[in-house]
Design a protein around this motif. Structure first.
Motif, PDB file in Angstrom:
ATOM      1  N   GLU A 148       3.999  12.950   4.402  1.00 51.92           N
ATOM      2  CA  GLU A 148       5.025  11.913   4.267  1.00 51.92           C
ATOM      3  C   GLU A 148       4.401  10.706   3.587  1.00 51.92           C
ATOM      4  N   THR A 149       5.179  10.065   2.712  1.00 54.54           N
ATOM      5  CA  THR A 149       4.703   8.902   1.984  1.00 54.54           C
ATOM      6  C   THR A 149       5.171   7.630   2.680  1.00 54.54           C
ATOM      7  N   PHE A 150       4.249   6.679   2.801  1.00 56.20           N
ATOM      8  CA  PHE A 150       4.543   5.377   3.400  1.00 56.20           C
ATOM      9  C   PHE A 150       4.253   4.290   2.371  1.00 56.20           C
ATOM     10  N   PHE A 151       5.192   3.373   2.206  1.00 54.91           N
ATOM     11  CA  PHE A 151       4.961   2.145   1.453  1.00 54.91           C
ATOM     12  C   PHE A 151       4.885   1.034   2.483  1.00 54.91           C
ATOM     13  N   ARG A 152       3.734   0.385   2.549  1.00 61.70           N
ATOM     14  CA  ARG A 152       3.460  -0.587   3.603  1.00 61.70           C
ATOM     15  C   ARG A 152       3.239  -1.969   3.006  1.00 61.70           C
ATOM     16  N   PHE A 153       4.123  -2.900   3.369  1.00 60.29           N
ATOM     17  CA  PHE A 153       3.959  -4.304   3.014  1.00 60.29           C
ATOM     18  C   PHE A 153       3.044  -4.916   4.073  1.00 60.29           C
TER      19      PHE A 153
ATOM     20  N   TYR B  26       0.829  -1.199   0.000  1.00 58.47           N
ATOM     21  CA  TYR B  26       0.000   0.000   0.000  1.00 58.47           C
ATOM     22  C   TYR B  26       0.866   1.252   0.000  1.00 58.47           C
ATOM     23  N   ARG B  27       0.413   2.266  -0.711  1.00 54.44           N
ATOM     24  CA  ARG B  27       1.044   3.586  -0.648  1.00 54.44           C
ATOM     25  C   ARG B  27       0.044   4.506   0.015  1.00 54.44           C
ATOM     26  N   TRP B  28       0.513   5.206   1.040  1.00 54.64           N
ATOM     27  CA  TRP B  28      -0.351   6.129   1.765  1.00 54.64           C
ATOM     28  C   TRP B  28       0.427   7.392   2.058  1.00 54.64           C
ATOM     29  N   VAL B  29      -0.200   8.544   1.830  1.00 57.66           N
ATOM     30  CA  VAL B  29       0.414   9.827   2.154  1.00 57.66           C
ATOM     31  C   VAL B  29      -0.291  10.370   3.389  1.00 57.66           C
ATOM     32  N   HIS B  30       0.477  10.579   4.452  1.00 64.34           N
ATOM     33  CA  HIS B  30      -0.080  11.099   5.699  1.00 64.34           C
ATOM     34  C   HIS B  30      -0.651  12.488   5.423  1.00 64.34           C
TER      35      HIS B  30
ATOM     36  N   ARG C  99      -5.083   4.573  13.401  1.00 65.68           N
ATOM     37  CA  ARG C  99      -3.876   5.312  13.026  1.00 65.68           C
ATOM     38  C   ARG C  99      -3.854   5.646  11.538  1.00 65.68           C
ATOM     39  N   SER C 100      -4.469   4.793  10.710  1.00 68.52           N
ATOM     40  CA  SER C 100      -4.541   5.075   9.277  1.00 68.52           C
ATOM     41  C   SER C 100      -5.731   4.334   8.671  1.00 68.52           C
TER      42      SER C 100
END
Length: 152
Positions: free
Chosen positions: A83-88, A74-78, A126-127
């Protein structure tokens, strides 16, 4: 972003762990507010996402787990920090809880909640990836762990 600024996204992991219709979540303090998250955290230098998911789950919940499959990346921008997060995100099975495990700083503790109970605490999530990944898990999405290659 200026030309000499290097974009550095966060690489994180999380686990969807379901047992008897309940999901393992972590209650933790974020900016002094209690929040809910799946067992999750950053990939540290020298480890791959699979190792990070096992480590983070143990550090945040005290549970040993077995990774079963990859649910998605997943790609998520806070929205506040940009800030960009790539989440496995992995699907895992709970093996055993270490009752004397020392949990990470800021962790209140692990909880086993139903999807409805998690939804009812929506303001504490949290997201948006938490409920999204549960829904995708329930839909049967799953990829073999072999899709991840470690070239180290």
């Amino acid at each position: 972003m200026s030309e000499d600024t290097i974009w550095k996204p966060h690489v994180t992991v999380a686990c969807v762990i379901e047992q008897d219709g309940r999901y393992l979540v972590v209650e933790e303090y974020v900016n002094d507010e209690p929040m809910l998250n799946q067992p999750a955290g950053h990939v540290e230098e020298g480890e791959n996402p699979l190792q990070a998911a096992i480590r983070e789950t143990l550090e945040e919940t005290g549970w040993d787990i077995e990774l079963m499959s990859l649910l998605g990346i997943y790609r998520w921008v806070h929205p506040d920090k940009q800030e960009t997060f790539f989440r496995f995100t992995f699907i895992a099975r709970a093996l055993q809880q270490r009752l004397n495990a020392r949990l990470d700083h800021g962790i209140i503790g692990p909880l086993w909640l139903t999807e409805d109970e998690i939804q009812a605490r929506h303001a504490q999530l949290r997201s948006p990836m938490i409920l999204q990944s549960i829904r995708e898990y329930k839909s049967g999405i799953s990829y073999p762990l072999s899709v991840l290659r470690d070239m180290a």
